[in-house]
Design a protein around this motif. Structure first.
Motif, PDB file in Angstrom:
ATOM      1  N   UNK A   1     -21.665  92.713  11.289  1.00  0.00           N
ATOM      2  CA  UNK A   1     -20.474  91.987  11.739  1.00  0.00           C
ATOM      3  C   UNK A   1     -20.789  91.136  12.967  1.00  0.00           C
ATOM      4  N   UNK A   2     -21.402  91.736  13.982  1.00  0.00           N
ATOM      5  CA  UNK A   2     -21.724  90.982  15.189  1.00  0.00           C
ATOM      6  C   UNK A   2     -22.687  89.833  14.890  1.00  0.00           C
ATOM      7  N   UNK A   3     -23.630  90.067  13.986  1.00  0.00           N
ATOM      8  CA  UNK A   3     -24.598  89.022  13.658  1.00  0.00           C
ATOM      9  C   UNK A   3     -23.902  87.812  13.034  1.00  0.00           C
ATOM     10  N   UNK A   4     -22.980  88.062  12.109  1.00  0.00           N
ATOM     11  CA  UNK A   4     -22.246  86.948  11.488  1.00  0.00           C
ATOM     12  C   UNK A   4     -21.418  86.187  12.527  1.00  0.00           C
ATOM     13  N   UNK A   5     -20.691  86.915  13.375  1.00  0.00           N
ATOM     14  CA  UNK A   5     -19.849  86.252  14.360  1.00  0.00           C
ATOM     15  C   UNK A   5     -20.688  85.525  15.409  1.00  0.00           C
ATOM     16  N   UNK A   6     -21.824  86.094  15.767  1.00  0.00           N
ATOM     17  CA  UNK A   6     -22.699  85.436  16.723  1.00  0.00           C
ATOM     18  C   UNK A   6     -23.270  84.143  16.133  1.00  0.00           C
ATOM     19  N   UNK A   7     -23.591  84.173  14.844  1.00  0.00           N
ATOM     20  CA  UNK A   7     -24.092  82.967  14.184  1.00  0.00           C
ATOM     21  C   UNK A   7     -22.996  81.907  14.090  1.00  0.00           C
ATOM     22  N   UNK A   8     -21.768  82.338  13.810  1.00  0.00           N
ATOM     23  CA  UNK A   8     -20.645  81.393  13.796  1.00  0.00           C
ATOM     24  C   UNK A   8     -20.499  80.729  15.165  1.00  0.00           C
ATOM     25  N   UNK A   9     -20.671  81.516  16.219  1.00  0.00           N
ATOM     26  CA  UNK A   9     -20.617  80.958  17.571  1.00  0.00           C
ATOM     27  C   UNK A   9     -21.715  79.924  17.791  1.00  0.00           C
TER      28      UNK A   9
ATOM     29  N   UNK B   1     -10.810 102.517   0.408  1.00  0.00           N
ATOM     30  CA  UNK B   1     -10.078 103.792   0.358  1.00  0.00           C
ATOM     31  C   UNK B   1     -10.929 104.861   1.009  1.00  0.00           C
ATOM     32  N   UNK B   2     -10.377 105.517   2.023  1.00  0.00           N
ATOM     33  CA  UNK B   2     -11.147 106.490   2.784  1.00  0.00           C
ATOM     34  C   UNK B   2     -10.209 107.546   3.349  1.00  0.00           C
TER      35      UNK B   2
ATOM     36  N   UNK C   1     -10.692 101.821   8.063  1.00  0.00           N
ATOM     37  CA  UNK C   1     -11.123 103.178   8.409  1.00  0.00           C
ATOM     38  C   UNK C   1     -10.638 103.597   9.794  1.00  0.00           C
ATOM     39  N   UNK C   2      -9.726 102.815  10.391  1.00  0.00           N
ATOM     40  CA  UNK C   2      -9.328 103.036  11.787  1.00  0.00           C
ATOM     41  C   UNK C   2     -10.544 102.966  12.708  1.00  0.00           C
ATOM     42  N   UNK C   3     -11.483 102.094  12.333  1.00  0.00           N
ATOM     43  CA  UNK C   3     -12.690 101.801  13.107  1.00  0.00           C
ATOM     44  C   UNK C   3     -13.664 102.971  13.168  1.00  0.00           C
ATOM     45  N   UNK C   4     -13.518 103.946  12.287  1.00  0.00           N
ATOM     46  CA  UNK C   4     -14.479 105.047  12.256  1.00  0.00           C
ATOM     47  C   UNK C   4     -15.825 104.603  11.681  1.00  0.00           C
ATOM     48  N   UNK C   5     -15.801 103.672  10.730  1.00  0.00           N
ATOM     49  CA  UNK C   5     -17.045 103.215  10.108  1.00  0.00           C
ATOM     50  C   UNK C   5     -17.823 102.340  11.088  1.00  0.00           C
ATOM     51  N   UNK C   6     -19.026 102.768  11.442  1.00  0.00           N
ATOM     52  CA  UNK C   6     -19.865 102.016  12.384  1.00  0.00           C
ATOM     53  C   UNK C   6     -21.079 101.379  11.715  1.00  0.00           C
ATOM     54  N   UNK C   7     -21.291 101.672  10.443  1.00  0.00           N
ATOM     55  CA  UNK C   7     -22.515 101.191   9.790  1.00  0.00           C
ATOM     56  C   UNK C   7     -22.527  99.684   9.564  1.00  0.00           C
TER      57      UNK C   7
ATOM     58  N   UNK D   1     -12.366  88.385  17.412  1.00  0.00           N
ATOM     59  CA  UNK D   1     -12.683  89.536  16.568  1.00  0.00           C
ATOM     60  C   UNK D   1     -13.804  90.378  17.175  1.00  0.00           C
ATOM     61  N   UNK D   2     -14.842  89.722  17.715  1.00  0.00           N
ATOM     62  CA  UNK D   2     -15.935  90.477  18.331  1.00  0.00           C
ATOM     63  C   UNK D   2     -15.436  91.278  19.526  1.00  0.00           C
ATOM     64  N   UNK D   3     -14.579  90.668  20.329  1.00  0.00           N
ATOM     65  CA  UNK D   3     -14.024  91.370  21.484  1.00  0.00           C
ATOM     66  C   UNK D   3     -13.208  92.575  21.078  1.00  0.00           C
ATOM     67  N   UNK D   4     -12.490  92.426  19.981  1.00  0.00           N
ATOM     68  CA  UNK D   4     -11.666  93.544  19.533  1.00  0.00           C
ATOM     69  C   UNK D   4     -12.533  94.721  19.105  1.00  0.00           C
ATOM     70  N   UNK D   5     -13.603  94.453  18.338  1.00  0.00           N
ATOM     71  CA  UNK D   5     -14.471  95.551  17.928  1.00  0.00           C
ATOM     72  C   UNK D   5     -15.221  96.132  19.121  1.00  0.00           C
ATOM     73  N   UNK D   6     -15.656  95.282  20.039  1.00  0.00           N
ATOM     74  CA  UNK D   6     -16.332  95.795  21.235  1.00  0.00           C
ATOM     75  C   UNK D   6     -15.409  96.703  22.041  1.00  0.00           C
ATOM     76  N   UNK D   7     -14.134  96.371  22.085  1.00  0.00           N
ATOM     77  CA  UNK D   7     -13.199  97.234  22.818  1.00  0.00           C
ATOM     78  C   UNK D   7     -13.040  98.569  22.115  1.00  0.00           C
ATOM     79  N   UNK D   8     -12.992  98.562  20.778  1.00  0.00           N
ATOM     80  CA  UNK D   8     -12.903  99.823  20.036  1.00  0.00           C
ATOM     81  C   UNK D   8     -14.146 100.675  20.256  1.00  0.00           C
ATOM     82  N   UNK D   9     -15.292 100.032  20.464  1.00  0.00           N
ATOM     83  CA  UNK D   9     -16.547 100.753  20.677  1.00  0.00           C
ATOM     84  C   UNK D   9     -16.795 101.037  22.157  1.00  0.00           C
TER      85      UNK D   9
END
Length: 424
Positions: free
Chosen positions: A130-138, A326-327, A119-125, A164-172
């Motif tokens: 996502x962060x919860x899964x990556x934080x648990x992996x950590x 598809x969006x 979605x070019x990072x438009x989807x925030x829902x 991956x978390x850093x990349x999304x945080x940068x987009x946000x």
């Protein structure tokens, strides 16, 4: 600035943001990070790449378990074909058997990532999940490292999850968190590199570091002091390593192919080399809207209009059916191509106008109105309206072009000239 280029280097992003005076960050909807001691940023040496650890006990590493790979092959294929429910069902099955291992949580996070990415990072829902899964992996990776400081698999997941978390945080525009993730990703990437000789999975991060360190230095000279923390790297070596991962990897194979495709097209300007990768990805994963639109783009630029038309119609059909992946971004691409083909190949102006207008609606629906196909569609509609002596419509579209186009472009000069000649 294309932030996706810095997947493994989000530390640089806060400096870029201050230099570009960004708009205020949106309301923070992410979960709170745990309090973790972050090691100081090291200087990474690349002269020992692919060194096989002398005495590493990798029994119990799921990353290298061939039976697990065989079991998850279908799940990985489903993930990249946007069959998220099917993929996640298998990942949850893995989690039930290995509830204290980072791998199932990372894979569930990666599946969530691919709900955001196209979605070019438009989807925030999906952000919080996502962060919860990556934080648990950590969390589980840290436990494995505490039990065995030579568990390079755990370092791999620490580097990947933080990358991956850093990349999304940068987009946000969550700059502090992007920096936090960036430090951790680079620290643990340095530790995991000792296992490069065990599996191409470990080589993926090194490939990106190798390529983007000189790339950033060449394209953003003001950041060179920051890059003292990073290796000098080699773009050609990075490309070679990405190809190696794309040819031999399992979990990182498609990510490597995706990066290779985008680097060759966007940065190396080698569309001919990017094209077979795009075609392979689009045909292998026919329900992945992101791969489809990239393939459609290269078909359009290469002049393979029949294939471009087929891909574009398929995108719109699947978008209208509400298929995952598809969006509006994919719809914007496909509508513009079909409008162009209707106008110039089929000489059907009515259909061309319809597709161009749909392109504009798709762009407006997710805020992608700064140029690109939004601009091209407005420019085409302006010319069609002018040719039909519909000055009101032509003026409306040319005003958009004059507002959005680069001041040195032919489009801008043409729009301004028409508006000056046809004042209301």
């Amino acid at each position: 600035m294309r932030f996706w280029l810095l997947l493994w280097l989000p530390l640089v992003l806060p400096l870029l943001s201050h230099a570009q005076q960004p708009t205020p960050a949106p309301r923070d909807t992410t979960i709170h990070l745990r309090s973790v001691e972050v090691p100081p940023m090291p200087t990474v040496a690349l002269d020992t790449l692919q060194v096989l650890p002398g005495a590493v006990d990798y029994s119990g590493w799921l990353l290298l378990d061939k039976d697990i790979q065989l079991e998850l092959d279908g799940a990985v294929q489903n993930l990249y074909n946007c069959k998220y429910d099917k993929a996640e069902k298998q990942f949850r099955s893995l989690r039930r058997r290995y509830p204290h291992h980072p791998m199932p949580y990372f894979l569930l996070g990666l599946s969530t990532w691919w709900k955001i990415y196209p979605t070019n990072f438009h989807a925030t829902e999906y952000d919080r999940l996502f962060y919860a899964y990556m934080d648990t992996a950590n969390t589980y990776s840290e436990r494995l490292v505490k039990a065995d400081p030579h568990n390079y698999e755990a370092y791999f997941f620490l580097a990947a999850a933080n990358g991956f978390s850093g990349r999304l945080n940068s987009e946000r525009h969550n700059w502090a968190r992007a920096t936090f993730n960036g430090r951790r990703a680079l620290t643990y990437l340095q530790k995991s590199r000792e296992a490069n000789g065990l599996s191409p999975e470990f080589l993926f991060g090194e490939a990106l570091i190798n390529y983007y360190s000189p790339w950033i230095s060449e394209n953003y000279p003001l950041l060179r002091p920051v890059l003292l923390f990073f290796p000098k790297g080699s773009k050609q070596e990075g490309l070679r390593q990405l190809r190696q991962v794309a040819d031999n990897g399992f979990y990182t194979k498609i990510e490597a192919e995706n990066f290779l495709m985008k680097i060759l097209y966007n940065d190396e300007h080698q569309s001919a080399q990017a094209f077979p990768i795009a075609r392979r990805l689009a045909l292998r994963y026919p329900d992945n809207g992101y791969f489809a639109r990239f393939y459609g783009l290269l078909c359009f630029q290469k002049g393979e209009f029949d294939e471009c038309e087929r891909v574009s119609r398929d995108i719109l059909t699947k978008l209208n059916a509400g298929m995952p992946g598809y969006e509006a971004t994919s719809g914007r691409y496909a509508s513009y191509y079909l409008g162009y083909l209707a106008q110039y190949k089929y000489k059907d102006v009515a259909k061309a106008k319809d597709y161009y207008q749909r392109c504009i609606v798709f762009a407006e629906s997710n805020g992608d109105t700064d140029g690109g196909y939004f601009l091209f569609a407005n420019n085409s509609l302006a010319k069609i309206a002018a040719a039909e002596h519909d000055n009101a419509a032509a003026r409306r579209y040319f005003n958009v072009v004059a507002d959005k186009a680069d001041r040195k472009s032919d489009q801008y000069r043409e729009a301004k000239a028409w508006l000056k000649k046809n004042k209301a």
